[in-house]
Design an enzyme around this catalytic site. Structure first.
Site, PDB file in Angstrom:
ATOM      1  N   CYS A 195       2.859   4.809   8.754  1.00 39.14           N
ATOM      2  CA  CYS A 195       2.961   5.977   9.505  1.00 39.14           C
ATOM      3  C   CYS A 195       3.943   7.079   9.052  1.00 39.14           C
ATOM      4  O   CYS A 195       5.163   6.815   8.398  1.00 39.14           O
ATOM      5  CB  CYS A 195       3.205   5.734  10.977  1.00 39.14           C
ATOM      6  SG  CYS A 195       3.750   7.144  11.820  1.00 39.14           S
TER       7      CYS A 195
ATOM      8  N   ARG B 108      -3.375  -5.994   1.618  1.00 38.15           N
ATOM      9  CA  ARG B 108      -1.886  -6.495   1.491  1.00 38.15           C
ATOM     10  C   ARG B 108      -0.958  -5.276   1.842  1.00 38.15           C
ATOM     11  O   ARG B 108      -0.493  -5.166   2.884  1.00 38.15           O
ATOM     12  CB  ARG B 108      -1.467  -7.214  -0.110  1.00 38.15           C
ATOM     13  CG  ARG B 108      -0.276  -7.812   0.096  1.00 38.15           C
ATOM     14  CD  ARG B 108       1.163  -7.299   0.253  1.00 38.15           C
ATOM     15  NE  ARG B 108       1.311  -6.305  -0.846  1.00 38.15           N
ATOM     16  CZ  ARG B 108       2.301  -5.465  -0.995  1.00 38.15           C
ATOM     17  NH1 ARG B 108       3.069  -5.393   0.051  1.00 38.15           N
ATOM     18  NH2 ARG B 108       2.622  -4.623  -1.975  1.00 38.15           N
TER      19      ARG B 108
ATOM     20  N   ASN C 267      -0.331   4.285   1.854  1.00 35.81           N
ATOM     21  CA  ASN C 267      -0.698   4.422   0.350  1.00 35.81           C
ATOM     22  C   ASN C 267      -1.759   5.808   0.055  1.00 35.81           C
ATOM     23  O   ASN C 267      -2.725   5.897   1.168  1.00 35.81           O
ATOM     24  CB  ASN C 267      -1.434   3.145  -0.104  1.00 35.81           C
ATOM     25  CG  ASN C 267      -0.623   2.023  -0.167  1.00 35.81           C
ATOM     26  OD1 ASN C 267       0.471   1.993  -1.070  1.00 35.81           O
ATOM     27  ND2 ASN C 267      -0.287   1.349   0.943  1.00 35.81           N
TER      28      ASN C 267
ATOM     29  N   HIS D  59       2.136   7.134  -2.798  1.00 31.42           N
ATOM     30  CA  HIS D  59       2.099   6.992  -1.415  1.00 31.42           C
ATOM     31  C   HIS D  59       1.760   8.572  -1.129  1.00 31.42           C
ATOM     32  O   HIS D  59       2.061   9.538  -1.773  1.00 31.42           O
ATOM     33  CB  HIS D  59       3.265   6.428  -0.887  1.00 31.42           C
ATOM     34  CG  HIS D  59       3.358   4.973  -1.004  1.00 31.42           C
ATOM     35  ND1 HIS D  59       3.701   4.296   0.095  1.00 31.42           N
ATOM     36  CD2 HIS D  59       2.705   4.040  -1.834  1.00 31.42           C
ATOM     37  CE1 HIS D  59       3.772   3.045  -0.259  1.00 31.42           C
ATOM     38  NE2 HIS D  59       2.955   2.785  -1.447  1.00 31.42           N
TER      39      HIS D  59
ATOM     40  N   HIS E  12       0.929   3.955  -8.588  1.00 25.66           N
ATOM     41  CA  HIS E  12       1.032   3.513  -7.181  1.00 25.66           C
ATOM     42  C   HIS E  12       1.669   4.522  -6.313  1.00 25.66           C
ATOM     43  O   HIS E  12       2.756   4.663  -6.154  1.00 25.66           O
ATOM     44  CB  HIS E  12       1.737   2.093  -7.303  1.00 25.66           C
ATOM     45  CG  HIS E  12       1.548   1.401  -5.692  1.00 25.66           C
ATOM     46  ND1 HIS E  12       0.773   0.455  -5.393  1.00 25.66           N
ATOM     47  CD2 HIS E  12       1.957   1.784  -4.445  1.00 25.66           C
ATOM     48  CE1 HIS E  12       1.169  -0.009  -4.135  1.00 25.66           C
ATOM     49  NE2 HIS E  12       1.789   1.028  -3.468  1.00 25.66           N
TER      50      HIS E  12
HETATM   51 MG    MG Z   1       2.079   0.925  -1.607  1.00 26.09          MG
END
Ligand code: MG
Length: 294
Positions: free
Chosen positions: A242, A17, A251, A211, A209
Site C-alpha cells: 500500500c 510471491r 510492484n 516498485h 525490479h
Molecule cells: Mg518487489
C-alpha cells in the site's frame, strides 16, 4: 522507423510471491494456485510462486508447498521460490522447486532489519545456498535490495552494489535482479547503475525490479532498457503493498509494463488481453489494493 521493433525481452512475474506476501488476510491456497495457473495460461515464462520463510514472519506464504503441488506446470515455464536462508532452500527443494531466489540488501541496516544478518553474513549464507542448490541441480536467481536507495541509509554507493553483484555471480547465481525496494529510483539512476553493473558481469544476466512511484516505475524500466537490460520484474495487478504504508509500495504493474513494451514493438511472449484479466483477478485477491490504496 522504430529502432525497438522486433526486440525481445523477458518478463519475470513476481505477483504470487512478492505481490501477495504483504497481504494481511490469508488468501486461500486454491486462489493462489488459480493465480499462478492463469499467469501460465497468459504466457508468462518465469513465475515467482511462493517463499519458504518461517511462517512466524510471513504467514501468508505458509502454504508454499501445497501451492507448488497444485499448479499446472507447463513445459518451458520456470517456477521459482524465494528462500532467505539454507533452511528455506531445503524446504523449497523438498517441495520440488528446481529454481530458488536468494535475497539480500546492499544496505547494512536494511539487511539487518529484514534478514537479521549483516551484509557479509548474508553473502556467506548465499554462497552456501548456491553450493547446496548446485548439488541438487537447482538454479539460483539473486535479488539485491535497496540498490537505488535505502529508507534507512539513504544513498547506496553503486560500487557496493557492484561488489555484491560480482560476489553473487561468483557463487553461481545465473541472474541478478536489482531491486528498487521502496520506489526511490529515477530514470538517471535506473540507467546508470544497471548500465555500469551489466558491463562488469561476465556470465550472469541482469534484471531490474522497480516498485510503484506514481508511474515513475515505467520511466525507470525504460531507462534500464536503454542501458541494455533485457529482463524486467513485475507483479500482475500491481500487487505488493500500500502506497500509504511507508516502505510498502506495490510492484511495477506487469500488464502495463507489457503493454508499454508491446506498443514499442518489443515482444514478451505474453498475451496482453489475458494478462489484463489476470490483473483484475489478482486485484480481487488483494485487500491492500481494494482499500484506498490502488
Ligand atoms: Mg518487489
Amino acid at each position: 522507423m522504430n529502432r525497438y521493433a522486433g526486440k525481445k525481452i523477458d518478463i519475470v512475474e513476481v505477483g504470487p510471491r512478492d505481490g501477495l506476501q504483504p497481504e494481511p488476510e490469508f488468501i486461500p491456497t486454491r486462489k493462489k494456485i488459480d493465480l499462478v495457473d492463469q499467469l501460465t495460461e497468459a504466457g508468462c515464462q518465469k513465475i515467482e510462486v511462493t517463499s519458504f520463510v518461517h511462517p512466524k514472519w510471513v504467514p501468508q506464504m505458509r502454504d508454499g508447498k501445497d501451492v507448488f503441488a497444485g499448479i499446472r506446470k507447463k513445459d518451458g515455464v520456470v517456477y521459482n521460490a524465494l528462500v532467505p536462508n539454507l533452511r528455506g532452500l531445503e524446504l523449497a527443494l523438498a517441495a520440488g522447486f528446481r529454481e530458488v531466489v536468494s535475497i539480500m540488501s546492499a544496505s547494512e541496516s536494511h539487511n539487518r532489519k529484514n534478514l537479521n544478518m549483516g551484509v557479509a553474513e548474508s553473502l556467506s549464507e548465499i554462497e552456501k545456498i548456491n553450493a547446496v542448490a548446485k548439488r541438487h541441480g537447482a538454479r539460483v536467481r539473486s535479488y539485491i535490495a535497496t540498490v537505488f536507495g535505502c529508507p534507512i541509509e539513504g544513498d547506496i554507493p553503486p560500487r557496493k552494489v557492484l561488489d555484491i553483484a560480482l560476489a553473487l555471480e561468483g557463487f553461481g547465481s545465473y541472474e541478478i535482479s536489482l531491486g528498487d525496494t521502496t520506489g526511490m529510483a529515477n530514470p538517471a539512476s535506473a540507467h546508470a547503475i544497471p548500465g555500469m553493473i551489466r558491463g562488469k558481469l561476465v556470465s550472469a544476466s541482469l534484471a531490474v525490479h522497480y516498485h510503484k512511484y506514481f508511474g515513475l516505475e515505467f520511466a525507470n524500466n525504460l531507462a534500464s532498457l536503454e542501458a541494455g537490460v533485457t529482463v524486467f520484474d513485475g507483479a500482475v495487478g500491481g500487487l505488493g503493498g500500500c502506497p500509504y504504508a511507508p516502505g510498502a509500495k506495490g510492484n511495477c504493474q506487469t500488464e502495463i509494463l507489457v503493454e508499454m513494451f508491446a506498443r514499442m514493438g518489443i515482444g514478451t511472449g505474453i498475451d496482453l488481453e489475458k494478462l489484463r484479466q489476470v490483473g483484475r483477478y489478482a486485484q480481487s485477491l488483494s485487500s491492500l489494493l481494494s482499500q484506498k490504496c490502488a
